[in-house]
Design an enzyme around this catalytic site. Sequence first.
Site, mmCIF file in Angstrom:
data_model
loop_
_atom_site.group_PDB
_atom_site.id
_atom_site.type_symbol
_atom_site.label_atom_id
_atom_site.label_comp_id
_atom_site.label_asym_id
_atom_site.label_seq_id
_atom_site.Cartn_x
_atom_site.Cartn_y
_atom_site.Cartn_z
ATOM 1 N N THR A 1 -10.991 -9.677 -23.957
ATOM 2 C CA THR A 1 -10.266 -8.957 -22.897
ATOM 3 C C THR A 1 -8.886 -9.593 -22.692
ATOM 4 O OG1 THR A 1 -11.420 -10.411 -21.350
ATOM 5 C CG2 THR A 1 -12.320 -8.190 -21.672
ATOM 6 N N HIS A 2 -7.926 -8.765 -22.289
ATOM 7 C CA HIS A 2 -6.533 -9.225 -22.237
ATOM 8 C C HIS A 2 -5.830 -8.816 -20.949
ATOM 9 C CE1 HIS A 2 -6.733 -10.871 -26.276
ATOM 10 N NE2 HIS A 2 -7.616 -9.913 -26.471
ATOM 11 N N PRO A 3 -6.372 -9.211 -19.792
ATOM 12 C CA PRO A 3 -5.755 -8.805 -18.530
ATOM 13 C C PRO A 3 -4.427 -9.508 -18.234
ATOM 14 C CG PRO A 3 -7.594 -10.296 -18.120
ATOM 15 C CD PRO A 3 -7.631 -9.966 -19.582
#
Length: 311
Positions: free
Chosen positions: A241-243
């Site tokens: 994930t790449h928030p």
Amino acid sequence: MIPLHRIPLLIDTDTAADDCFALLIGLLDPRADLTAVTIVGGNVGFDQQVHNALLTMSIAGRSVPVHLGARDPLEREWVSAEDVHGDGVGGQRFGGELVTEHEHAVDALIRIAAENPGTLRVVCIGPLTNIALAVQKDPAFVANVAGLWIMGGSINARGNITPAAEYNIFVDPEAAAIVFGAGFAKVTVISWDPLTVTDTVFDHSRIEQIAALDTPLSRFFVRANAATFAFDHENGIGGSTHPDSLTALLAIDDSYALAAGSYRVEVETQGELTRGATVFDWRSSRPNVTAIERIDGPRFFDYMLTLLGQR
Ligand code: RIB
């Protein structure tokens, strides 16, 4: 091409994995004028975070002042996310001298906001301890900041470190309550659920595309991302994930947002099971944030592919 007016940016970070990729955006996107990086206690050991930030800058080929901030939350014990990120950079080592500024991160936040009144955009991708301390130390800080872009919370949805809470808010809920209640003119929230787990997942095929670039940036990304990929994959998410990198990108270009809503956010600070839960009230006549609800995920991935393909 360097734009005529670059956007003054400051990134407050608990530098590990996706934080590093957010730094790359601030350092390399020509629209951004990254003024400084401030370090806050979060993901991994504080000194490891400082190392990770300096390593990231050395690989990007560009550095900005790094200021050390709060190692611990306002009132609680530090909670590690080393089980998620490992050391945050996949064992890669920075061989240079670990040079940081003498000025404390909170003083740097206050000073840089005062030097860029009404234009400084602060990207908050760790616990909000430094930001809360700046609010408490200088009443003018809130008015000087153009806006906060905060990676944190879930919109009445699943947490990640607990079923109820996302990590950045969970670690320092008191700081988050201060920040959301401070009256900043513009606060944009990039949530864990629904946004991160829906639109920012890089599955195996995407990681393969990044690896195939075979540049120093892509090699750095693949190694630094490996631990998070494994953890997320083992926990039912189809990739890493790449928030944080999304948060940095949205701070300079909101065209990636497809849907957003106005909410009043309150933070649970008393609960046992619900510590750090974020309640997003869509009914409120006093909204304090704009929460991004959907982004153009494929376009975000293409941006990262182009960024990491630079030599
Ligand atoms: O919950 C996601 C957040 O926690 C991100 O900022 C990630 O870097 C981790 O610190």
